[in-house]
Design an enzyme around this catalytic site. Structure first.
Site, PDB file in Angstrom:
ATOM      1  N   GLU A 159       1.057  -1.332   0.321  1.00  0.00           N
ATOM      2  CA  GLU A 159       0.093  -0.384  -0.073  1.00  0.00           C
ATOM      3  C   GLU A 159       0.895   1.249  -0.370  1.00  0.00           C
ATOM      4  O   GLU A 159       0.724   1.578   0.881  1.00  0.00           O
ATOM      5  CB  GLU A 159      -0.991  -0.092   0.878  1.00  0.00           C
ATOM      6  N   GLU A 352      -5.365  -8.222   0.603  1.00  0.00           N
ATOM      7  CA  GLU A 352      -5.846  -7.712   1.538  1.00  0.00           C
ATOM      8  C   GLU A 352      -7.532  -7.955   1.525  1.00  0.00           C
ATOM      9  O   GLU A 352      -7.770  -7.466   0.413  1.00  0.00           O
ATOM     10  CB  GLU A 352      -5.485  -6.129   1.780  1.00  0.00           C
TER      11      GLU A 352
END
Length: 447
Positions: A159, A352
């Protein structure tokens, strides 16, 4: 939110990866056995973490990893996504710990899938500096040289969008800088670090490399021109800025000239071919025109000077974190990525997906995961090449600026005693994997 309990979840393709994810800073503890990170400095400042806690102990995974590997084996996953702490590796003995962890995972029949950077930057480094990308590549080479005989699947970064936005633009995550658009070099240097890491891994013989980027659909607040323009800009910042350079070898229009250095040369590194593309998905974002005032959204203060405002998605259940539950957004996202990038999009892995809810009898989490796995299958049925799905997270953990108030785990952790208790969702996921059929992976190099 009710599950479709009367109908079994459809079967996924053979060889599909089913896993869970964690990150080093959030679970490991053992802070006195590694160098400090930017998160140690951040959490030491009063008011930075909502409950005043730190990750000095967290789940104490660094001392209890065998207990956690046993939980993975009992769950029946065939892959475990964890991260390596760069500060722990730099301490000199950190690779000994990861060596043992990888050995134990392989012995349990669980494929190790390490992420090489998950926000815990060594405290003496700074992503505003280009040199950090070079230092990252050196660290990656060191790790690959030690673990590459057993690890076959690698993730470079986790991320970079959130690390840029929350850590460097808005200051609500470490290192706590409020640079707004002056944080763009952080994005560029992380992407460059990714490309250099891919080259370092290839040089070490790796052939199964991806990244874990967060993405979600951007929904305009209305069809008014101002709202559509704001939503397009938000989508550029959070989605295309971090996908286009990797998959198309270019920045979105108007962005490249804002980046430091020889951008054209750097893009050739950033766009090193990937074997798969990881997506972290939680929810869509509804975006409208700026409102001329600070807006509090999802625990984050959005400054008035931003050229957009984030709005509530109404009529949806929300998690304990206040995030809307929109499973169909995952299908929308994946089909949109397929349409946007075409044959430039490699196979996708959901690295995720998860939610925060309290309690051990966590029926809301079961409903959330059930809905999202079904939405993922609809994307597969629509022709998106999806190869895996990782639930966030195995354990309740240190949830960054939220401290220990948010619980994402399939396993409950008592942070006083560190006792682990599998939740109802752990048992649900285990039964899902059993229903999907054998998860053994012949490519796992068992010890």
């Amino acid at each position: 939110m009710a599950t479709d309990a009367g109908n079994p979840i459809p079967r996924f393709p053979a060889g599909f990866l089913w896993g869970v994810s964690t990150s080093a800073h959030q679970i490991e503890g053992g802070a006195d056995e590694r160098e400090p990170s930017v998160w140690d400095a951040f959490t030491a400042e009063p008011g930075r973490v909502k409950d005043g806690s730190t990750a000095a102990v967290a789940c104490d995974h660094v001392h209890r990893h065998r207990e956690d590997v046993a939980l993975l084996a009992g769950l029946g996953v065939n892959a475990y996504r964890f991260s390596l702490s760069w500060p722990r590796v730099r301490s000199g003995k950190g690779l000994d710990f990861y060596d043992r962890l990888v050995d134990d995972l392989c012995a349990a029949g669980v494929r190790p899938v390490p992420t090489l950077f998950h926000w815990d930057l060594p405290a003496d480094l700074d992503w505003l500096e280009r040199d950090t990308a070079e230092r990252f590549a050196e660290y990656v080479s060191q790790v690959a040289g030690r673990l590459g005989d057993r690890v076959t699947k690698w993730i470079t970064l986790n991320e970079p969008a959130e690390h840029t936005l929350l850590g460097h633009a808005l200051g609500v995550h470490a290192p706590g800088k409020k640079l707004l658009f002056d944080a763009l070099p952080v994005a560029h240097h992380q992407l460059l670090a990714h490309g250099l890491a891919v080259r370092a891994l290839r040089a070490a013989g790796a052939s199964d490399i991806g990244i874990a980027n967060s993405h979600g659909p951007t929904w305009a607040a209305s069809t008014e021109a101002a709202d559509l323009e704001a939503a397009d800009f938000y989508d550029l910042l959070l989605n295309r800025l971090f996908a286009d350079p990797l998959l198309l070898g270019r920045y979105p229009d108007g962005i490249g000239e804002l980046m430091p250095g020889d951008v054209e040369a750097d893009l050739k590194v950033i766009a090193e071919p990937l074997d798969w593309y990881g997506i972290n998905y939680y929810a869509p974002t509804r975006v409208g025109a700026p409102r001329g005032a600070e807006i509090e959204f999802g625990g984050v203060t959005m400054p008035a000077e931003l050229p957009f405002s984030v709005r509530e998605i109404e009529g949806r259940p929300v998690t304990d974190f206040g995030w809307p539950v929109v499973p169909e957004g995952l299908t929308e996202l994946l089909t949109a990525f397929r349409d946007r990038y075409g044959d430039r999009l490699p196979p996708v892995v959901i690295t995720e997906n998860g939610c925060s809810y309290p309690g051990v009898d966590d029926q809301d989490r079961i409903a959330y995961l059930d809905g999202h796995v079904r939405a993922l299958h609809r994307a597969v049925a629509a022709g998106v090449d999806v190869r895996g799905y990782f639930v966030w997270s195995l354990l309740d953990n240190f949830e960054w600026a939220e401290g220990y108030a948010r619980r994402f785990g399939l396993v409950h952790v008592d942070f006083g005693t560190l006792e682990r208790t599998p939740k109802a969702s752990y048992h649900w996921y285990r039964e899902l994997l059993r229903a999907q059929g054998p998860t053994a992976d012949a490519e796992i190099p068992l010890q």
